[in-house]
Design a protein around this motif. Structure first.
Motif, PDB file in Angstrom:
ATOM      1  N   TYR C  80       0.980  -1.308  -0.356  1.00  0.00           N
ATOM      2  CA  TYR C  80      -0.238  -0.443   0.322  1.00  0.00           C
ATOM      3  C   TYR C  80       0.792   1.660   0.232  1.00  0.00           C
ATOM      4  O   TYR C  80       0.691   1.631  -0.733  1.00  0.00           O
ATOM      5  N   GLN C  82       3.739   1.833  -1.692  1.00  0.00           N
ATOM      6  CA  GLN C  82       4.005   1.678  -2.232  1.00  0.00           C
ATOM      7  C   GLN C  82       3.400   1.942  -3.232  1.00  0.00           C
ATOM      8  O   GLN C  82       3.732   1.837  -4.748  1.00  0.00           O
ATOM      9  N   GLY C  83       2.402   2.740  -3.202  1.00  0.00           N
ATOM     10  CA  GLY C  83       0.945   2.897  -4.000  1.00  0.00           C
ATOM     11  C   GLY C  83       0.150   1.678  -4.729  1.00  0.00           C
ATOM     12  O   GLY C  83      -0.732   2.045  -5.542  1.00  0.00           O
ATOM     13  N   TRP C  84       0.675   0.823  -4.461  1.00  0.00           N
ATOM     14  CA  TRP C  84      -0.590  -0.437  -4.748  1.00  0.00           C
ATOM     15  C   TRP C  84      -1.518  -0.789  -4.189  1.00  0.00           C
ATOM     16  O   TRP C  84      -2.027   0.076  -2.720  1.00  0.00           O
ATOM     17  N   ARG C  85      -2.721  -0.733  -4.305  1.00  0.00           N
ATOM     18  CA  ARG C  85      -4.166  -1.221  -4.085  1.00  0.00           C
ATOM     19  C   ARG C  85      -4.816  -2.131  -4.801  1.00  0.00           C
ATOM     20  O   ARG C  85      -4.307  -2.879  -5.333  1.00  0.00           O
ATOM     21  N   SER C  88      -5.432  -3.123  -8.325  1.00  0.00           N
ATOM     22  CA  SER C  88      -4.083  -2.180  -9.234  1.00  0.00           C
ATOM     23  C   SER C  88      -3.872  -2.956 -10.538  1.00  0.00           C
ATOM     24  O   SER C  88      -3.418  -2.238 -11.275  1.00  0.00           O
TER      25      SER C  88
END
Lengths: 255, 303, 135
Positions: C80, C82-85, C88
């Motif tokens: 999360y 690191q920008g993961w959703r 994604s």
């Protein structure tokens, strides 16, 4: 409840002469028509701090806990017809399938309804609730106004604000893994819970929760219950380490 | 051909698209853009990394709470722990999975735990045969002093009369009243995190912990203590970004004398950082695999 | 899959020079860091679990045989940050996963990064098996 006895030999609460942890408020005690005025934290919030616990194990079966479900008036969880079958099967297989029996996180509001106390701490930016039940904690964010996106949690993501002296907590971002009670009341990942915490006296906290889940329920439903404060001097929450107890039991069986 | 494709058979390769890459130094260039912004956005709250920006300005003095005590609240980590999270004592021999390190012990000067013979045996047996019993693999809390150098950092909240510490890892919690109250639990009550009471001595918070159980390790290498262990910690803020942490362990059953660890706690400077829920038991498939694969016990890690 | 808990610094910026070298316990035992690998496949699903998440994807060999690969990644909170959703990656999407092959020869790898069908590259685990910000 028995497990708690393993971990603690603390005698029953000392006599009523025990001092409350919090100073009594300046205003009058609650009486007919007069609202209790809670003391303040240094930054002016109503002070809800202390160790709180429900009585009478409402988490066994929410629908059977007298007076717990206040909406709808008939005290029954308003399942969608399609959802009832699942609730019935959950209830039948509760021993094997209740996530709590696997030591999983209880979810909200169940975690507030267990026979284990929790302690509320307040700071200007966060309210942190520490639970005796497997040392869970929930952080309620007072300064963030949007839920996190694209991630879900067992106990959700909690945003708090004050309405007068009531703490209102907006909980979202749930997964679909928890039950509300031992009787198989369940939800989907569309669950949203709005909690309200109001101190109604030096040693009482009224806890309300409105549950919404359009995939499982035909309408929102609401619970309301009084929590009591642990007024023993130097009171503290202990530890209920579910996994450890399960491991020890398995060892005894010779696993 | 086999060598070039790392021993994999052709059948497992995607059609025509295997690339041979060095470890990717460029990976960092592509992390989510920008620091987290107010109101969300690509990184959202608590997300994203400010990566490698200009160095931090010199640290100012630490703040104080309304009652004049140092304000220790915020997000912290114990990054500089000498590898204590692997092994708290000096560990000069590299092992697969972790490098040598000085550990965190400042006393005795040789940096080693002063075990009694019996407990030295137990520690060795853990390392040689029972690494699968590492308490953290079973989602237990880490006890002391291990909790203080556990991964993923922790937060300190300092409401009046308390220091509360919340770890993301295992959602561990320590609740420390700071009003110099006495210990109150019967000796028969044993807790993973013990019973802690605190008092201020000038700007140092001194925390005294008893009633620990013997179910935690001191690190991941199997170093141990008994249920007689008594820990005294000292939290001394240095500036707004550093707290000096010291802990002394005395345990007449396990150690021939007390010993002390010391390392700094550093403030997490990432804006909008938050501790997030960490579900351990719920996702913990690995314990079972670990135990199955090693026949119920783990051999020492071998190259 | 033997995997002990990964060690510090996921999600913690640690821009400071004092960041320690901390290695995943089992990385060296399970993955060969001298043998990097990149594979293309069709995304199936992700298990967002502790201690490590898993990316599952189907890889079609030259012979047409489809193998389900598993790529170990950061724990959920690390992803999360690191920008993961959760959304994604889409089921069926072609992804390119870079990392290190498991020593045991199974269809398993450690994943350092994933490139999505739209070309976006997402960091999923440090290239040397350590956790923390990419170098």
């Amino acid at each position: 409840m028995t497990f708690r006895l393993i971990l603690s030999t603390i005698p029953a609460a000392v006599a009523a002469a025990a001092l409350a942890v919090m100073p009594a408020p300046a205003s009058a005690q609650s009486s007919k028509g007069q609202q209790y005025k809670a003391p303040r934290t240094p930054d002016g919030q109503a002070d809800l701090q202390g160790i709180w616990e429900v009585r009478n194990s409402p988490d066994k079966d929410l629908e059977k806990a007298k007076g717990l479900i206040v909406e709808p008036k008939n005290g029954k969880i308003p399942y969608l017809p399609a959802a009832l079958a699942r609730k019935t099967s959950n209830e039948k297989n509760s021993a094997a399938e209740d996530p709590l029996n696997k030591c999983y996180m209880p979810g909200v509001p169940r975690i507030n309804l267990l026979s284990h106390p929790f302690q509320i701490f307040q700071t200007p930016t966060q309210i942190s609730i520490a639970y005796e039940y497997i040392h869970n904690f929930r952080n309620v964010y007072l300064k963030r106004d949007k839920h996190l996106d694209g991630i879900d949690f067992w106990q959700g993501d909690s945003l708090g604000h004050w309405e007068g002296d009531t703490l209102v907590v907006d909980v979202a971002n749930f997964n679909d893994q928890t039950w509300f009670d031992k009787a198989g009341a369940y939800h989907s990942d569309q669950l949203k819970v709005v909690e309200r915490y109001t101190r109604t006296g030096p040693d009482t906290l009224q806890y309300e929760a409105t549950i919404t889940d359009p995939k499982v329920f035909s309408a929102p439903w609401k619970i309301s219950i009084t929590l009591d404060r642990d007024t023993k001097p130097n009171a503290r929450i202990l530890e209920y380490e579910c996994q450890y107890l399960a491991d020890e039991a398995a060892k005894k069986k010779g696993n | 051909m086999r060598k070039g494709f790392l021993g994999m058979t052709a059948g497992t390769l995607a059609v025509g698209t295997i690339l041979f890459l060095k470890p990717a130094p460029a990976a960092g260039q592509d992390t989510p853009p920008g620091p987290p912004r107010e109101g969300g956005g690509r990184g959202g709250r608590g997300a994203g990394f400010g990566r490698g920006r200009s160095p931090l300005p010199p640290a100012g003095p630490f703040k104080r709470t309304a009652d004049g005590k140092p304000d220790l609240s915020g997000y912290w980590n114990a990054a500089n722990n000498g590898g204590a999270v692997f092994e708290v004592q000096k560990h000069p021999v590299a092992r697969p999975g972790y490098p040598p390190g000085p550990g965190a012990i400042v006393d005795p000067p040789d940096g080693l735990i002063p075990y009694t013979p019996e407990y030295a045996k137990r520690a060795k047996a853990n390392f040689d045969e029972h690494l699968a019993d590492e308490p953290e693999l079973h989602c237990y809390e880490s006890g002391l002093p291990n909790q203080m150098y556990r991964q993923f950092g922790f937060q300190i909240l300092q409401p009046a009369g308390y220091l509360v510490m919340n770890w993301e890892f295992m959602h561990a919690v320590r609740i420390i009243p700071t009003d110099n109250r006495p210990h109150g639990l019967p000796a028969s009550t044993r807790l993973f995190e013990g019973d802690s009471v605190g008092r201020w001595e000038g700007d140092t918070l001194v925390v005294d912990t008893t009633n620990l159980n013997d179910r935690t390790w001191l690190d991941s290498a199997g170093n141990v203590h008994s249920d007689q262990m008594h820990v005294v910690e000292r939290f001394t803020p240095v500036d707004e970004r550093t707290i000096n942490y010291e802990a002394s362990m005395d345990d007449p059953k396990a150690y021939t004398r007390p010993w002390t660890v010391k390392f700094p706690l550093s403030r997490n400077m990432q804006p909008n950082y938050e501790i997030m829920e960490f579900a351990c038991i719920e996702g913990n498939q690995d314990v079972h695999h670990y135990i199955e694969e090693t026949g119920g016990k783990a051999k020492a890690v071998i190259p | 899959m033997r995997a002990k808990f990964a060690i510090p610094a996921v999600g913690v910026t640690l821009l400071l020079a004092a960041e320690p070298v901390v290695a995943h316990h089992s990385f060296a035992a399970e993955y060969d860091s001298t043998k990097p690998i990149t594979i293309k496949g069709s995304f199936v699903k992700m298990d967002w679990v502790n201690p490590h998440s898993w990316i599952r994807f189907n890889v079609t060999g030259d012979d047409g045989k489809v193998t389900l690969w598993s790529a170990e990644a950061l724990p959920p909170n690390g992803l999360y940050r690191q920008g993961w959703r959760k959304d994604s990656l889409k089921e069926g999407e072609e992804i390119t996963v870079t990392g290190f092959r498991a020593k045991d020869g199974t269809a398993t790898m450690w994943s350092s990064s994933v490139v999505r069908a739209d070309g976006k590259k997402m960091f999923s685990g440090r290239a040397d098996g350590e956790e923390g910000p990419p170098r």
